[in-house]
Design an enzyme around this catalytic site. Structure first.
Site, mmCIF file in Angstrom:
data_model
loop_
_atom_site.group_PDB
_atom_site.id
_atom_site.type_symbol
_atom_site.label_atom_id
_atom_site.label_comp_id
_atom_site.label_asym_id
_atom_site.label_seq_id
_atom_site.Cartn_x
_atom_site.Cartn_y
_atom_site.Cartn_z
ATOM 1 N N ASP A 88 0.845 -1.192 0.000
ATOM 2 C CA ASP A 88 0.000 0.000 0.000
ATOM 3 C C ASP A 88 0.879 1.239 0.000
ATOM 4 O OD1 ASP A 88 0.710 -0.734 2.733
ATOM 5 O OD2 ASP A 88 -0.605 0.876 3.400
ATOM 6 N N GLU A 152 -0.088 -0.921 5.779
ATOM 7 C CA GLU A 152 0.961 -0.395 6.645
ATOM 8 C C GLU A 152 0.784 1.092 6.897
ATOM 9 O OE1 GLU A 152 4.878 1.307 7.808
ATOM 10 O OE2 GLU A 152 3.623 1.773 6.071
#
Length: 448
Positions: A88, A152
């Site tokens: 991400d 994250e």
């Protein structure tokens, strides 16, 4: 194996860049979290996860997808060496970019694109190192597990789910910070101030708690257009009035080093404090304005290893004169959490506001004389020639804290500009090549 010959002459470099191009193309930032959905972090996050898993399967690796939260690629048997990356990225404001952030661009020796440094580039470098070892017939004495999550940047709910179902390694590293090596990370705390105001009708700033907001806009119930124009000119700030909104542009930065940015929300509150009777602006001026260490509110702290506490004024979301302000703190000591709660309680009580703690995470530390650190530091020194380099600690939070014996190892080289979370994010092509080499030798030395 001669690494340089294999990587530069036998097609691995080209393969790595093609894979990076594909992975960068997915706009894998969180829009909405849906806990039990098929796409818990959105379509692009699910698609990039599936893409890398299918790519690894085609290369002959064993793979696993855990509920589209996270996945892994593994090679070998025995005790697990964990390598923790994330797929991400943080959101983008395309108007701030000189090229499409989701198209890998090569210019002036740089690879440019969202995630090329944080953390898709390091993921690809780790993967290529692992593939080269497998292709050469290397037999590791451990199970090498390349783990990658999709959340994250927004709380690591991905690895929380992953480690509910999959064994947690005892040692490893995360290529998601800086070289030479990071053996300690500050604790973290995010909280929301629940506020209202007598002047502000709307104010919006910030995209994530781990970013300094580079854009802010507001509507107010008084006419201060002439004062605003004079204020911008006098302070040399970038802003305008458009469609009734007072707009300013600052400079983004990572929340672990808010001093490197120019907080757009601070600019609006500074203006309101000077030119209006805004209650909220008075509160912000007294306790937060242009203070990145929590000194005004009183929760500043310092530790010899972890250094200063930082406080990032990250989110403003006010509509119909009520809303929230989101703050992210990076704390050097675990006991700082109680100090923050105490000082915020005092400040909000004075103004009849409220607050809520969103999350906390204790600091993470691995002794510098551990066997893992000795191996990684030796590899780094031999590969770069920087024999005086030493481990250090940071205010950022990486996946390394998910494993008790893990550290953060790269990808940002010493002396390079930190471009995580900002527009036109880039990595030098030479640094990317060196990254593959370092991770190749690091994995080999840790598992031979």
């Amino acid at each position: 194996m001669d690494f340089a010959k294999e990587y530069f002459k036998n097609g691995y470099k080209e393969e790595a860049l093609l894979l990076l191009k594909e992975v960068i193309s997915f706009p894998s930032f969180l829009t909405e979290y849906k806990k039990d959905d098929f796409e818990p972090f959105g379509k692009a996050n699910r698609e990039v996860l599936e893409y890398v898993i299918n790519h690894a399967k085609n290369d002959g690796f064993s793979t696993l997808n855990v509920d589209n939260y996270a996945g892994h690629i593994e090679f070998g048997d025995g005790e697990i060496l964990g390598i923790l990356c994330h797929l991400d990225v943080v959101p983008v404001d395309k108007s701030e970019w000189n090229s499409d952030p989701f198209t890998l661009t090569f210019k002036d020796g740089k690879l440019i694109g969202r995630g090329v440094m944080d953390d898709k580039g390091p993921f690809v470098a780790s993967y290529m190192a692992l593939k080269m070892l497998k292709d050469e017939g290397f037999v590791p004495n451990k199970k090498i597990r390349l783990i990658f999550g999709c959340d994250e940047e927004s709380g690591s709910r991905c690895l929380e789910r992953y480690f509910m179902k999959i064994e947690r390694p005892k040692i490893g590293f995360s290529p998601d910070a800086e070289f030479p090596l990071i053996n300690g990370e500050k604790g973290m705390m995010s909280y929301d101030l629940l506020v209202d105001d007598n002047v502000i009708l709307e104010m919006n700033a910030g995209l994530r708690y781990n970013m300094v907001p580079s854009f802010a806009k507001m509507k107010i119930n008084v006419n201060l257009e002439n004062e605003f124009k004079s204020y911008l000119k006098e302070n040399k700030y970038d802003g305008e009035i458009k469609d009734g909104y007072y707009i300013v542009r600052g400079v983004a930065a990572h929340a672990m080093c808010p001093q490197n940015g120019l907080n757009a929300a601070y600019i609006l509150f500074d203006f309101l404090y000077k030119y209006s009777p805004s209650k909220l602006a008075k509160f912000v001026n007294e306790y937060y304005l242009f203070d990145v260490n929590g000194k005004k509110i009183g929760y500043y702290d310092y530790d010899d290893e972890m250094k200063e506490l930082t406080s990032n004024f990250a989110i403003v979301d006010i509509n119909n004169s009520v809303g929230k302000i989101g703050i992210n703190c990076r704390v050097p000591k675990n006991e700082d959490f109680k100090l923050i709660e105490e000082k915020v309680t005092n400040a909000t009580s004075k103004y009849k506001y409220d607050f809520k703690i969103l999350n906390t995470s204790n600091r993470h530390y691995v002794p510098a004389d551990s066997p893992l650190i000795k191996v990684l530091m030796n590899v780094y020194k031999k590969t770069t020639g920087k024999f005086d380099s030493k481990p250090f600690t940071i205010g950022g939070g990486t996946y390394a804290r998910e494993i008790e014996g893990a550290v953060a190892f790269g990808p940002l080289f010493e002396g390079r500009e930190d471009v995580c979370h900002i527009a036109n994010e880039y990595m030098w092509l030479d640094d990317f090549d060196k990254l593959v080499e370092i991770y190749y030798y690091a994995i080999k030395e840790l598992t031979k």
